[in-house]
Motif scaffolding. Structure first.
Motif, PDB file in Angstrom:
ATOM      1  N   ALA A   1      13.933   0.348 -33.789  1.00  0.00           N
ATOM      2  CA  ALA A   1      13.673   0.137 -32.363  1.00  0.00           C
ATOM      3  C   ALA A   1      12.229   0.492 -32.023  1.00  0.00           C
ATOM      4  O   ALA A   1      11.560  -0.228 -31.265  1.00  0.00           O
ATOM      5  CB  ALA A   1      14.635   0.980 -31.523  1.00  0.00           C
ATOM      6  N   ILE A   2      11.728   1.605 -32.590  1.00  0.00           N
ATOM      7  CA  ILE A   2      10.354   2.011 -32.296  1.00  0.00           C
ATOM      8  C   ILE A   2       9.368   0.962 -32.818  1.00  0.00           C
ATOM      9  O   ILE A   2       8.425   0.571 -32.125  1.00  0.00           O
ATOM     10  CB  ILE A   2      10.061   3.398 -32.912  1.00  0.00           C
ATOM     11  CG1 ILE A   2      10.869   4.471 -32.181  1.00  0.00           C
ATOM     12  CG2 ILE A   2       8.572   3.719 -32.834  1.00  0.00           C
ATOM     13  CD1 ILE A   2      10.763   5.851 -32.770  1.00  0.00           C
ATOM     14  N   VAL A   3       9.635   0.473 -34.052  1.00  0.00           N
ATOM     15  CA  VAL A   3       8.755  -0.548 -34.608  1.00  0.00           C
ATOM     16  C   VAL A   3       8.780  -1.803 -33.740  1.00  0.00           C
ATOM     17  O   VAL A   3       7.745  -2.386 -33.426  1.00  0.00           O
ATOM     18  CB  VAL A   3       9.170  -0.872 -36.068  1.00  0.00           C
ATOM     19  CG1 VAL A   3       8.460  -2.115 -36.565  1.00  0.00           C
ATOM     20  CG2 VAL A   3       8.863   0.295 -36.973  1.00  0.00           C
ATOM     21  N   GLU A   4       9.984  -2.198 -33.300  1.00  0.00           N
ATOM     22  CA  GLU A   4      10.093  -3.398 -32.473  1.00  0.00           C
ATOM     23  C   GLU A   4       9.319  -3.232 -31.166  1.00  0.00           C
ATOM     24  O   GLU A   4       8.662  -4.155 -30.703  1.00  0.00           O
ATOM     25  CB  GLU A   4      11.566  -3.691 -32.177  1.00  0.00           C
ATOM     26  CG  GLU A   4      11.776  -5.091 -31.618  1.00  0.00           C
ATOM     27  CD  GLU A   4      13.178  -5.299 -31.100  1.00  0.00           C
ATOM     28  OE1 GLU A   4      14.115  -4.768 -31.716  1.00  0.00           O
ATOM     29  OE2 GLU A   4      13.322  -5.987 -30.076  1.00  0.00           O
ATOM     30  N   MET A   5       9.373  -2.015 -30.617  1.00  0.00           N
ATOM     31  CA  MET A   5       8.644  -1.761 -29.381  1.00  0.00           C
ATOM     32  C   MET A   5       7.145  -1.980 -29.583  1.00  0.00           C
ATOM     33  O   MET A   5       6.484  -2.623 -28.775  1.00  0.00           O
ATOM     34  CB  MET A   5       8.914  -0.333 -28.916  1.00  0.00           C
ATOM     35  CG  MET A   5       8.162   0.074 -27.685  1.00  0.00           C
ATOM     36  SD  MET A   5       8.603   1.734 -27.175  1.00  0.00           S
ATOM     37  CE  MET A   5       7.606   2.718 -28.277  1.00  0.00           C
ATOM     38  N   PHE A   6       6.618  -1.479 -30.722  1.00  0.00           N
ATOM     39  CA  PHE A   6       5.179  -1.624 -30.948  1.00  0.00           C
ATOM     40  C   PHE A   6       4.801  -3.034 -31.361  1.00  0.00           C
ATOM     41  O   PHE A   6       3.648  -3.428 -31.242  1.00  0.00           O
ATOM     42  CB  PHE A   6       4.696  -0.610 -31.999  1.00  0.00           C
ATOM     43  CG  PHE A   6       4.503   0.750 -31.426  1.00  0.00           C
ATOM     44  CD1 PHE A   6       3.451   1.005 -30.560  1.00  0.00           C
ATOM     45  CD2 PHE A   6       5.380   1.773 -31.711  1.00  0.00           C
ATOM     46  CE1 PHE A   6       3.278   2.249 -29.998  1.00  0.00           C
ATOM     47  CE2 PHE A   6       5.218   3.028 -31.161  1.00  0.00           C
ATOM     48  CZ  PHE A   6       4.166   3.268 -30.302  1.00  0.00           C
ATOM     49  N   LEU A   7       5.780  -3.799 -31.846  1.00  0.00           N
ATOM     50  CA  LEU A   7       5.489  -5.196 -32.181  1.00  0.00           C
ATOM     51  C   LEU A   7       5.356  -6.043 -30.923  1.00  0.00           C
ATOM     52  O   LEU A   7       4.959  -7.192 -30.980  1.00  0.00           O
ATOM     53  CB  LEU A   7       6.609  -5.771 -33.055  1.00  0.00           C
ATOM     54  CG  LEU A   7       6.546  -5.420 -34.528  1.00  0.00           C
ATOM     55  CD1 LEU A   7       7.729  -6.033 -35.254  1.00  0.00           C
ATOM     56  CD2 LEU A   7       5.261  -5.924 -35.137  1.00  0.00           C
ATOM     57  N   GLY A   8       5.734  -5.465 -29.785  1.00  0.00           N
ATOM     58  CA  GLY A   8       5.577  -6.203 -28.537  1.00  0.00           C
ATOM     59  C   GLY A   8       6.828  -6.923 -28.101  1.00  0.00           C
ATOM     60  O   GLY A   8       6.756  -7.985 -27.497  1.00  0.00           O
TER      61      GLY A   8
END
Lengths: 211, 184
Positions: free
Chosen positions: B80-87
């Motif tokens: 989820a954190i990675v997805e958030m930073f992917l935009g």
């Protein structure tokens, strides 16, 4: 503001608007976040956030209108927009390096988690290419791999196992030792003003909720 | 695999979340399309239930691969954190959902005391994930206002989706990995 405290603040706000039914609070969050976005985010990003959200917004509105409660539809649409703009404000000024750095330096998260996740994060472009390659290789044998094919995942996970070993070895050979103390080029601190902003924002939200 | 989280396993866990994330980036468009198609019937939220199994897949997959406490939760939250930073369009909300879904899947494995990474574990995680995510959506997505027949349909659709994608598909992948002797 400190990246972890900022994330914490937003998580609390997001949780709070998930479980309360105040259209006014949603609108306040939407407008404040939108003003913040206009100052700090790119125009393209704002347009993207506002327009892509229209699809689920319209969907939810009509679903409530036909199968539920009309008033509730309006609440859900404002909540949706509050979520999207609030979420947008976090990533437009904070990078994953800041978050990982702060978690490691201020909150004692083991450095292997901070750097491991960051290392993997930088492999994203490689993974994208690998998935395209796997699909292409299958197509050459007249096999179509869709996103529900176990083989696609199997092959990408095999590649990921290979990369994770290589990356861990690479980090170790650059003297990354698990559990040993590290020095930092970029020091991240928590200022008193960070705590103040956190408290003031949270109190302000409770006040809007109550009155 | 050792009992503690080594650097290599942390990287692998993150990579698995990212792989699921990238493959399902397509489901974002799929979601919008299905959602649009169902809008005239007032069934747009059904798109969420229909595709939920795809979004939670990283958690059971990590559970079946690592077979240790914490793996499903970490996979889901890191993903989820990675997805958030992917935009991703949902921003911070992704993390809230990630934590909630991670706990939901983890509970399924807790119920089997981390001893059943077979069909029993699969059914336990399917039940725990369906029930907990449904309760969360009850409040967050306003499910409490829908008519009862719609709710029953949504619950059943959600259960099937999680069973097929989060359960059967991730079990099949884990079986393939086991057959090739890369995991025990």
């Amino acid at each position: 503001m400190n990246p972890v405290l900022k994330l914490l603040m937003m998580l609390v706000i997001a949780l709070e608007i998930s479980f309360t039914t105040s259209v006014r609070l949603n609108l306040v969050i939407f407008i404040v976040s939108l003003i913040y976005l206009i100052f700090f985010a790119s125009f393209k990003r704002i347009i993207y956030l506002l327009f892509v959200t229209l699809i689920p917004a319209i969907g939810i509105y009509f679903a409530q209108k036909i199968n539920g409660n009309y008033q509730y539809g309006i609440l859900l649409v404002t909540r949706l927009y509050a979520f999207v703009t609030l979420g947008g404000t976090y990533t437009c000024r904070t990078s994953i390096e800041d978050l990982a750095g702060s978690l490691e330096q201020n909150f004692r998260v083991p450095s292997k988690f901070a750097y491991g996740v960051m290392g993997a994060f930088n492999l994203i472009e490689t993974i994208k290419q690998e998935i395209i390659d796997i699909k292409l290789a299958a197509k050459m044998r007249n096999v179509h791999l869709s996103y529900v094919s176990p083989t696609l995942y199997f092959k990408s996970i095999l590649a990921a196992m290979n990369w994770s070993t290589l990356l861990a070895q690479g980090m170790n050979s650059h003297l990354f030792v698990e559990g040993s103390s590290r020095t930092h080029f970029k020091k991240i601190t928590i200022k008193t003003t960070d705590y103040l902003i956190l408290i003031v924002v949270l109190i302000a939200i409770q006040i809007i909720l109550i009155f | 695999m050792k009992n503690t989280w080594s650097l290599r396993n942390i990287i692998l866990l993150t990579l698995i979340s990212i792989i699921c994330g990238i493959i399902f980036f397509a489901t974002g468009f799929l979601y919008n399309a299905v959602s649009l198609a169902l809008t005239p019937y007032g069934l747009a939220p059904l798109a969420n239930d229909l595709l939920l199994g795809l979004w939670i897949m990283a958690a059971p997959l990590a559970g079946f691969i690592f077979k240790r406490p914490g793996a499903p939760f970490l996979a889901e939250v890191i993903g989820a954190i990675v997805e958030m930073f992917l935009g991703g369009q949902w921003g911070v909300e992704t993390v809230v959902t990630g934590i909630e879904q991670g706990i939901a899947t983890e509970l399924g494995f807790v119920a089997t005391k981390y001893k059943h990474f077979d069909w029993l574990g699969l059914i336990a995680t399917t039940i725990s994930t369906t029930v907990i995510t449904f309760i969360y959506d009850w409040f967050k997505n306003g499910y409490n206002a829908y008519a009862i027949h719609l709710l029953i349909i949504m619950f059943i659709v959600r259960f099937i989706s999680i069973f097929i994608f989060g359960g059967v598909l991730s079990k099949l992948i884990a079986n393939m990995l086991e057959k090739s002797h890369v995991i025990k």
